[in-house]
Structures are given as structure tokens and as C-alpha cells.
Scaffold this motif. Structure first.
Motif, PDB file in Angstrom:
ATOM      1  N   HIS A  68       0.838  -1.201   0.000  1.00  0.00           N
ATOM      2  CA  HIS A  68       0.000   0.000   0.000  1.00  0.00           C
ATOM      3  C   HIS A  68       0.876   1.254   0.000  1.00  0.00           C
ATOM      4  N   GLN A  69       1.791   1.312  -0.950  1.00  0.00           N
ATOM      5  CA  GLN A  69       2.719   2.442  -0.996  1.00  0.00           C
ATOM      6  C   GLN A  69       2.002   3.727  -1.370  1.00  0.00           C
ATOM      7  N   ARG A  70       2.445   4.807  -0.740  1.00  0.00           N
ATOM      8  CA  ARG A  70       1.870   6.123  -1.018  1.00  0.00           C
ATOM      9  C   ARG A  70       2.048   6.474  -2.490  1.00  0.00           C
ATOM     10  N   GLY A  71       1.023   7.079  -3.044  1.00  0.00           N
ATOM     11  CA  GLY A  71       1.086   7.548  -4.419  1.00  0.00           C
ATOM     12  C   GLY A  71       0.772   6.494  -5.460  1.00  0.00           C
ATOM     13  N   ARG A  72       0.519   5.264  -5.045  1.00  0.00           N
ATOM     14  CA  ARG A  72       0.278   4.199  -6.022  1.00  0.00           C
ATOM     15  C   ARG A  72      -0.978   4.451  -6.848  1.00  0.00           C
ATOM     16  N   LEU A  73      -1.890   5.222  -6.319  1.00  0.00           N
ATOM     17  CA  LEU A  73      -3.132   5.525  -7.044  1.00  0.00           C
ATOM     18  C   LEU A  73      -3.149   6.961  -7.569  1.00  0.00           C
ATOM     19  N   GLY A  74      -1.989   7.610  -7.527  1.00  0.00           N
ATOM     20  CA  GLY A  74      -1.902   8.996  -7.968  1.00  0.00           C
ATOM     21  C   GLY A  74      -1.916   9.941  -6.785  1.00  0.00           C
ATOM     22  N   GLN A  75      -2.000  11.215  -7.069  1.00  0.00           N
ATOM     23  CA  GLN A  75      -2.011  12.226  -6.027  1.00  0.00           C
ATOM     24  C   GLN A  75      -3.155  13.197  -6.283  1.00  0.00           C
ATOM     25  N   ILE A  76      -3.611  13.802  -5.208  1.00  0.00           N
ATOM     26  CA  ILE A  76      -4.682  14.783  -5.298  1.00  0.00           C
ATOM     27  C   ILE A  76      -4.156  16.113  -4.784  1.00  0.00           C
ATOM     28  N   ALA A  77      -4.332  17.140  -5.556  1.00  0.00           N
ATOM     29  CA  ALA A  77      -3.940  18.483  -5.124  1.00  0.00           C
ATOM     30  C   ALA A  77      -5.211  19.247  -4.777  1.00  0.00           C
ATOM     31  N   THR A  78      -5.275  19.795  -3.575  1.00  0.00           N
ATOM     32  CA  THR A  78      -6.439  20.568  -3.152  1.00  0.00           C
ATOM     33  C   THR A  78      -5.994  21.926  -2.632  1.00  0.00           C
ATOM     34  N   SER A  79      -6.951  22.803  -2.508  1.00  0.00           N
ATOM     35  CA  SER A  79      -6.701  24.120  -1.931  1.00  0.00           C
ATOM     36  C   SER A  79      -8.005  24.628  -1.325  1.00  0.00           C
ATOM     37  N   ALA A  80      -7.885  25.565  -0.426  1.00  0.00           N
ATOM     38  CA  ALA A  80      -9.083  26.169   0.162  1.00  0.00           C
ATOM     39  C   ALA A  80      -9.950  26.791  -0.936  1.00  0.00           C
ATOM     40  N   GLN A  81      -9.312  27.411  -1.884  1.00  0.00           N
ATOM     41  CA  GLN A  81     -10.047  28.089  -2.959  1.00  0.00           C
ATOM     42  C   GLN A  81     -10.902  27.118  -3.774  1.00  0.00           C
ATOM     43  N   MET A  82     -10.427  25.876  -3.935  1.00  0.00           N
ATOM     44  CA  MET A  82     -11.195  24.882  -4.685  1.00  0.00           C
ATOM     45  C   MET A  82     -12.568  24.647  -4.066  1.00  0.00           C
ATOM     46  N   PHE A  83     -12.676  24.901  -2.759  1.00  0.00           N
ATOM     47  CA  PHE A  83     -13.919  24.659  -2.041  1.00  0.00           C
ATOM     48  C   PHE A  83     -14.628  25.957  -1.670  1.00  0.00           C
ATOM     49  N   GLY A  84     -14.183  27.046  -2.260  1.00  0.00           N
ATOM     50  CA  GLY A  84     -14.807  28.334  -1.994  1.00  0.00           C
ATOM     51  C   GLY A  84     -14.471  28.892  -0.619  1.00  0.00           C
ATOM     52  N   LEU A  85     -13.333  28.478  -0.070  1.00  0.00           N
ATOM     53  CA  LEU A  85     -12.926  28.923   1.259  1.00  0.00           C
ATOM     54  C   LEU A  85     -11.745  29.878   1.154  1.00  0.00           C
ATOM     55  N   ASP A  86     -11.580  30.678   2.166  1.00  0.00           N
ATOM     56  CA  ASP A  86     -10.482  31.642   2.210  1.00  0.00           C
ATOM     57  C   ASP A  86      -9.377  31.102   3.127  1.00  0.00           C
ATOM     58  N   GLN A  87      -8.189  30.920   2.592  1.00  0.00           N
ATOM     59  CA  GLN A  87      -7.075  30.344   3.336  1.00  0.00           C
ATOM     60  C   GLN A  87      -6.753  31.158   4.592  1.00  0.00           C
ATOM     61  N   GLN A  88      -6.717  32.457   4.490  1.00  0.00           N
ATOM     62  CA  GLN A  88      -6.398  33.299   5.654  1.00  0.00           C
ATOM     63  C   GLN A  88      -7.473  33.194   6.730  1.00  0.00           C
ATOM     64  N   ASP A  89      -8.730  33.119   6.318  1.00  0.00           N
ATOM     65  CA  ASP A  89      -9.827  32.959   7.279  1.00  0.00           C
ATOM     66  C   ASP A  89      -9.694  31.639   8.022  1.00  0.00           C
ATOM     67  N   LEU A  90      -9.380  30.566   7.296  1.00  0.00           N
ATOM     68  CA  LEU A  90      -9.218  29.273   7.940  1.00  0.00           C
ATOM     69  C   LEU A  90      -8.052  29.275   8.917  1.00  0.00           C
ATOM     70  N   CYS A  91      -6.937  29.877   8.516  1.00  0.00           N
ATOM     71  CA  CYS A  91      -5.774  29.949   9.410  1.00  0.00           C
ATOM     72  C   CYS A  91      -6.124  30.703  10.684  1.00  0.00           C
ATOM     73  N   ALA A  92      -6.843  31.797  10.543  1.00  0.00           N
ATOM     74  CA  ALA A  92      -7.240  32.580  11.717  1.00  0.00           C
ATOM     75  C   ALA A  92      -8.230  31.800  12.586  1.00  0.00           C
ATOM     76  N   ARG A  93      -9.166  31.157  11.951  1.00  0.00           N
ATOM     77  CA  ARG A  93     -10.203  30.433  12.682  1.00  0.00           C
ATOM     78  C   ARG A  93      -9.640  29.280  13.505  1.00  0.00           C
ATOM     79  N   PHE A  94      -8.605  28.625  12.999  1.00  0.00           N
ATOM     80  CA  PHE A  94      -8.040  27.462  13.667  1.00  0.00           C
ATOM     81  C   PHE A  94      -6.688  27.751  14.324  1.00  0.00           C
ATOM     82  N   THR A  95      -6.479  28.995  14.699  1.00  0.00           N
ATOM     83  CA  THR A  95      -5.209  29.399  15.308  1.00  0.00           C
ATOM     84  C   THR A  95      -4.896  28.593  16.556  1.00  0.00           C
ATOM     85  N   ARG A  96      -5.853  28.425  17.456  1.00  0.00           N
ATOM     86  CA  ARG A  96      -5.580  27.701  18.702  1.00  0.00           C
ATOM     87  C   ARG A  96      -5.159  26.267  18.429  1.00  0.00           C
TER      88      ARG A  96
END
Length: 103
Positions: A68-96
Motif C-alpha cells: 500500500h505504498q503512497r502515491g500508487r493511485l496517484g495524487q490529489i492536489a487541493t486548496s481552500a479556494q477549490m472549495f470556496g474557502l479563504d485560506q487566511q480565514d481558515l488559518c485565523a479560525r483554527f489558530t488555537r
């Protein structure tokens, strides 16, 4: 309620309650540490649990990991923007959480 709201509730509770179970009965494992040394982390978990990690168990884990080696089925690239989210907002929200577990 959105998934981000749910995560905020769950991770907030984790940060709030994490120390209820002391270090003698729990372990925090960073994902990058786990990915870098799967067997080393398994050893830590077994040691904390006071359970033996036999050569047979090590061999079974190694066999599983080899199949079950990593990457055997390919890789997925994601980002906050792909889901309509703001990266800075998420970083601030989950600071603790980030300060407690990711720094």
C-alpha cells in the motif's frame, strides 16, 4: 452547519480537553512524523499501551505497507479556494489548534 463549522467545534473541543488524558495514557502524533516513520510511530503507540510489538507483527505491518505504498493511485492536489474557502480565514479560525498541535 457547514463542515468548517463542525471542524471548528470538534477541534476547539480537542484543544480545550486534550490535557484531560495525561501523557502516560495518550500520545499526539503529527501526520508528517507518521508519514516519515510509520514503524517508529507504531513502536511508540505499542510502547505507550504496554503491548509487545513482536517480530511477526512488524513483518505483517511491513508487508501491508509494501502493498500500500503512497502515491500508487496517484495524487490529489487541493486548496481552500477549490472549495470556496479563504485560506487566511481558515488559518485565523483554527489558530488555537494550529498553535497547540502544528507548531
Amino acid at each position: 452547519m457547514s463542515w468548517v463549522d463542525r471542524l471548528d467545534l470538534m477541534l476547539g473541543a480537542l484543544v480545550r480537553d486534550r490535557d484531560v488524558i495525561g501523557p502516560g495514557r495518550s500520545i499526539d502524533i503529527r501526520f508528517d512524523g507518521f508519514m516519515a516513520d510509520v514503524m517508529g510511530v507504531a513502536e511508540q503507540v505499542y510502547d505507550l499501551a504496554g503491548e509487545p510489538l513482536t517480530d511477526e507483527m512488524r513483518a505483517a505491518m511491513a508487508q501491508y505497507l509494501a502493498g500500500h505504498q503512497r502515491g500508487r493511485l496517484g495524487q490529489i492536489a487541493t486548496s481552500a479556494q477549490m472549495f470556496g474557502l479563504d485560506q487566511q480565514d481558515l488559518c485565523a479560525r483554527f489558530t488555537r489548534y494550529r498553535q497547540r498541535f502544528l507548531w
